[in-house]
Design a protein around this motif. Structure first.
Motif, PDB file in Angstrom:
ATOM      1  N   ASP A  30      37.243  13.672 103.013  1.00 31.25           N
ATOM      2  CA  ASP A  30      36.994  14.690 104.032  1.00 31.25           C
ATOM      3  C   ASP A  30      36.167  15.831 103.458  1.00 31.25           C
ATOM      4  O   ASP A  30      36.412  16.296 102.339  1.00 31.25           O
ATOM      5  N   ASN A  32      35.160  19.738 104.191  1.00 32.70           N
ATOM      6  CA  ASN A  32      35.725  20.858 104.946  1.00 32.70           C
ATOM      7  C   ASN A  32      34.655  21.440 105.871  1.00 32.70           C
ATOM      8  O   ASN A  32      34.033  22.454 105.568  1.00 32.70           O
ATOM      9  N   ASP A  33      34.469  20.768 107.011  1.00 31.45           N
ATOM     10  CA  ASP A  33      33.416  21.190 107.942  1.00 31.45           C
ATOM     11  C   ASP A  33      33.967  21.728 109.257  1.00 31.45           C
ATOM     12  O   ASP A  33      33.225  21.951 110.202  1.00 31.45           O
ATOM     13  N   ASN A  34      35.291  21.923 109.326  1.00 37.34           N
ATOM     14  CA  ASN A  34      35.893  22.495 110.527  1.00 37.34           C
ATOM     15  C   ASN A  34      36.574  23.813 110.197  1.00 37.34           C
ATOM     16  O   ASN A  34      37.322  23.920 109.214  1.00 37.34           O
ATOM     17  N   ASP A  66      40.361  19.332 110.024  1.00 36.02           N
ATOM     18  CA  ASP A  66      40.128  18.660 108.743  1.00 36.02           C
ATOM     19  C   ASP A  66      41.414  18.028 108.225  1.00 36.02           C
ATOM     20  O   ASP A  66      42.501  18.251 108.777  1.00 36.02           O
ATOM     21  N   SER A  67      41.286  17.250 107.158  1.00 37.82           N
ATOM     22  CA  SER A  67      42.469  16.640 106.555  1.00 37.82           C
ATOM     23  C   SER A  67      43.375  17.732 105.995  1.00 37.82           C
ATOM     24  O   SER A  67      42.970  18.891 105.835  1.00 37.82           O
ATOM     25  N   ASN A  70      42.382  20.273 103.365  1.00 41.63           N
ATOM     26  CA  ASN A  70      41.335  21.211 103.746  1.00 41.63           C
ATOM     27  C   ASN A  70      41.777  22.160 104.865  1.00 41.63           C
ATOM     28  O   ASN A  70      40.966  22.948 105.357  1.00 41.63           O
ATOM     29  N   GLY A 119      40.334  24.748 102.148  1.00 47.32           N
ATOM     30  CA  GLY A 119      39.292  23.841 101.682  1.00 47.32           C
ATOM     31  C   GLY A 119      38.318  24.502 100.722  1.00 47.32           C
ATOM     32  O   GLY A 119      38.397  25.702 100.432  1.00 47.32           O
TER      33      GLY A 119
END
Length: 379
Positions: A30, A32-34, A66-67, A70, A119
């Motif tokens: 994953d 960290n894009d959210n 995210d997961s 993150n 994240g």
């Protein structure tokens, strides 16, 4: 999709061709894009003046797509609006007072709060919280006295919710809490948030007066809660009569009719003032809007009147009883649908003392065991 599992086969060019397979697991890591997401996007809260330091004002709710590694734990920071440090924000997102607020000093605060995820690199989001300072309580809570009747088999009460205190407050934002005097907590509990009364197992026969109070944070008022516990004798079950009512729910019967009907029923069937009327259970009739009430009458010398005698008394007084509530039938035996004559129909009654039914209204609550009527043809 967090991963793939591939089965790959290698086959040679020989005769016959030979092959082998291997499993390849591909994990998608994953990024960290959210950013964290506040729900709702912005908040409004109120606090009464003169509340003590540390009073909880608001719980922030934050999620992250995210997961897990993150996302939480989140780091919360008040960016603006807290220059005088009137508020604190703990690691769990709970906004609390750091001063004693005065309505005359300020009526509104607007805070900008940042949430940062765990994240790398960290993502942040912002929310605005409008906090209104309102005047402290001016009205005392009002609570309705509650009377609770519990019917149980001898020394076999399993415990459970037996009623609920109904309380109100004219101050719109008051939050009511309920407390029970400490020495009574070995037998009963009161839910501090909703006023539900819980009885612990093994209650003895008798009357209990509970010392319960309702508080809005400023005013505290007592409320009368009286609990009557009646333990059934096995001999009662052999001398019961059922009155079946038409078009009434258990709650309506308990709240509107039970006291009046009990008084009228006593006058109809008791031969002497020392005799005792025992309402054993009330239970809806499956698939209908009817209600069965099971009762027995104990003589002053300890014995019980026979069902045939009680039915004769009820039949003579039926018109008078129906001035209180409409009666569908008076039952001793229930042979409906059986192709045998009355004298060949045998009925047995069983009580499930661990399956309690609680019918609760604002002023009265009735807790009784479930009963089962078993009928068979003896011809």
């Amino acid at each position: 999709i967090s991963g793939y599992s591939l089965v790959i086969q290698a086959r040679d060019s020989g005769t016959p061709p030979l092959s082998s397979s291997v499993t390849v697991n591909v994990d998608i890591s994953d990024v960290n894009d959210n950013s964290p997401v506040f729900t709702p996007a912005n908040y409004t809260a109120v606090i009464q003046e003169n509340k003590p330091v540390g009073t909880s004002i608001l719980q922030l709710i934050v999620t992250d797509k995210d997961s897990f590694h993150n996302g939480p734990p989140f780091t919360f920071t008040i960016l603006t609006g807290n220059e005088e440090e009137e508020f604190t924000l703990d690691p769990h997102g709970v906004l609390r007072s750091a001063v004693i607020f005065k309505h005359m000093v300020a009526t509104e605060y607007v805070l900008c709060v940042q949430a940062k995820d765990s994240g790398k690199p960290q993502q942040v989001s912002h929310t605005y919280i409008q906090v209104r300072v309102i005047e402290e309580s001016i009205h005392k809570p009002t609570a309705i006295p509650l009377e609770i009747f519990i019917v149980t088999m001898e020394d076999d009460f399993p415990g459970g919710v037996i009623g609920k205190i109904h309380a109100t407050d004219q101050d719109v934002y008051d939050v009511l809490t309920y407390t029970l005097k400490s020495e009574q907590k070995s037998l009963f509990k009161v839910n501090s948030h909703d006023g539900k009364i819980i009885a612990l197992g093994g209650l003895d026969n008798g009357k209990y007066v509970l010392n319960v109070s309702v508080s809005d944070g400023r005013f505290q008022v007592p409320v009368d809660v009286v609990v009557h516990v009646e333990q059934l004798l096995q001999e009662m079950l052999q001398n019961t009569v059922t009155i079946r009512f038409e078009n009434v729910s258990p709650e309506d019967f308990v709240g509107l009719h039970m006291h009046g009907f009990r008084r009228t029923l006593r006058n109809a069937v008791l031969s002497q003032k020392q005799d005792s009327l025992h309402i054993i259970s009330i239970q809806p009739v499956a698939g209908s809007n009817q209600l069965d009430m099971l009762f027995a009458v104990q003589m002053h010398n300890g014995g019980f009147y026979k069902p045939a005698y009680l039915i004769q008394k009820l039949t003579n007084a039926r018109r008078h009883l129906e001035n209180v509530i409409r009666i569908s039938a008076i039952l001793e035996k229930n042979c409906s649908g059986l192709d045998c004559q009355e004298q060949h129909c045998e009925q047995s009654l069983s009580i499930d003392s661990h399956s309690l039914m609680t019918y609760s209204t604002a002023r009265i609550s009735f807790v009784c065991p479930r009963f089962y009527r078993n009928v068979r043809c003896m011809c």
